[in-house]
Design a protein around this motif. Structure first.
Motif, PDB file in Angstrom:
ATOM      1  N   ALA A  23       0.835  -1.202   0.000  1.00  0.00           N
ATOM      2  CA  ALA A  23       0.000   0.000   0.000  1.00  0.00           C
ATOM      3  C   ALA A  23       0.867   1.248   0.000  1.00  0.00           C
ATOM      4  O   ALA A  23       0.542   2.240  -0.671  1.00  0.00           O
ATOM      5  N   SER A  26       1.923   2.051  -3.462  1.00  0.00           N
ATOM      6  CA  SER A  26       0.849   2.236  -4.435  1.00  0.00           C
ATOM      7  C   SER A  26       0.199   3.594  -4.289  1.00  0.00           C
ATOM      8  O   SER A  26       0.386   4.295  -3.291  1.00  0.00           O
ATOM      9  N   THR A  27      -0.615   3.932  -5.292  1.00  0.00           N
ATOM     10  CA  THR A  27      -1.409   5.155  -5.248  1.00  0.00           C
ATOM     11  C   THR A  27      -2.810   4.855  -5.753  1.00  0.00           C
ATOM     12  O   THR A  27      -3.053   3.817  -6.373  1.00  0.00           O
ATOM     13  N   GLY A  28      -3.716   5.769  -5.499  1.00  0.00           N
ATOM     14  CA  GLY A  28      -5.076   5.661  -6.012  1.00  0.00           C
ATOM     15  C   GLY A  28      -5.818   4.437  -5.512  1.00  0.00           C
ATOM     16  O   GLY A  28      -5.688   4.024  -4.357  1.00  0.00           O
ATOM     17  N   SER A  29      -6.608   3.840  -6.412  1.00  0.00           N
ATOM     18  CA  SER A  29      -7.460   2.711  -6.014  1.00  0.00           C
ATOM     19  C   SER A  29      -6.638   1.471  -5.657  1.00  0.00           C
ATOM     20  O   SER A  29      -7.075   0.665  -4.839  1.00  0.00           O
ATOM     21  N   THR A  30      -5.452   1.323  -6.237  1.00  0.00           N
ATOM     22  CA  THR A  30      -4.602   0.186  -5.892  1.00  0.00           C
ATOM     23  C   THR A  30      -4.193   0.250  -4.426  1.00  0.00           C
ATOM     24  O   THR A  30      -4.151  -0.774  -3.743  1.00  0.00           O
ATOM     25  N   TYR A  32      -5.925   1.538  -1.988  1.00  0.00           N
ATOM     26  CA  TYR A  32      -7.078   1.139  -1.169  1.00  0.00           C
ATOM     27  C   TYR A  32      -7.329  -0.362  -1.240  1.00  0.00           C
ATOM     28  O   TYR A  32      -7.780  -0.969  -0.269  1.00  0.00           O
ATOM     29  N   LEU A  33      -7.025  -0.974  -2.385  1.00  0.00           N
ATOM     30  CA  LEU A  33      -7.131  -2.420  -2.491  1.00  0.00           C
ATOM     31  C   LEU A  33      -6.181  -3.092  -1.512  1.00  0.00           C
ATOM     32  O   LEU A  33      -6.564  -4.031  -0.802  1.00  0.00           O
ATOM     33  N   TRP A  34      -4.940  -2.601  -1.434  1.00  0.00           N
ATOM     34  CA  TRP A  34      -3.969  -3.176  -0.499  1.00  0.00           C
ATOM     35  C   TRP A  34      -4.395  -2.952   0.954  1.00  0.00           C
ATOM     36  O   TRP A  34      -4.181  -3.805   1.800  1.00  0.00           O
ATOM     37  N   TYR A  35      -5.012  -1.795   1.248  1.00  0.00           N
ATOM     38  CA  TYR A  35      -5.517  -1.584   2.600  1.00  0.00           C
ATOM     39  C   TYR A  35      -6.671  -2.536   2.903  1.00  0.00           C
ATOM     40  O   TYR A  35      -6.841  -2.988   4.044  1.00  0.00           O
ATOM     41  N   GLY A  36      -7.474  -2.869   1.892  1.00  0.00           N
ATOM     42  CA  GLY A  36      -8.533  -3.855   2.064  1.00  0.00           C
ATOM     43  C   GLY A  36      -7.955  -5.234   2.377  1.00  0.00           C
ATOM     44  O   GLY A  36      -8.463  -5.952   3.236  1.00  0.00           O
TER      45      GLY A  36
END
Length: 108
Positions: A23, A26-30, A32-36
């Motif tokens: 995370a 990464s930036t942007g939606s990626t 947030y995917l890693w935080y998920g």
């Protein structure tokens, strides 16, 4: 069976710590995917640790759980994040692995 839960919980700990590293990169939606992934692995790890604690002593379970997480996270750091794999770093990781095995051997 609870030892299997504990080992899987340790693997999920590797997942939640490693996902924080991804995370950060990464930036942007990626990101947030890693935080998920982090949140999922965190809850899975805690749930399985809780299940393992039904029969494994707290100190042993926590030591093994954190040991698996620490060793696995260092390995992921070396392989994925290109962290340094110095002699002393690897020496102490193997010492930690020996300690985890020792805790398993002396537990009921």
């Amino acid at each position: 069976m609870n030892w299997i839960f504990l080992i899987i919980a340790g693997l999920f700990e590797i997942g939640f710590t490693s996902s924080l590293g991804k995370a950060k990169e990464s930036t942007g939606s990626t990101m947030y995917l890693w935080y998920g992934v982090f949140v999922f692995c965190l809850f899975a790890s805690m749930f399985l640790l809780m299940k393992a604690l039904k029969t494994i002593p707290l100190g042993t379970a926590y030591g093994v759980w954190t040991g698996i997480g620490a060793v696995g996270t260092v390995i992921v750091g070396i392989l994925v994040f290109k962290e340094v794999a110095s002699f002393w770093r690897l020496f102490f990781i193997f010492t930690l692995i020996g300690s985890i095995i020792g805790l398993k051997m002396v537990s009921n």
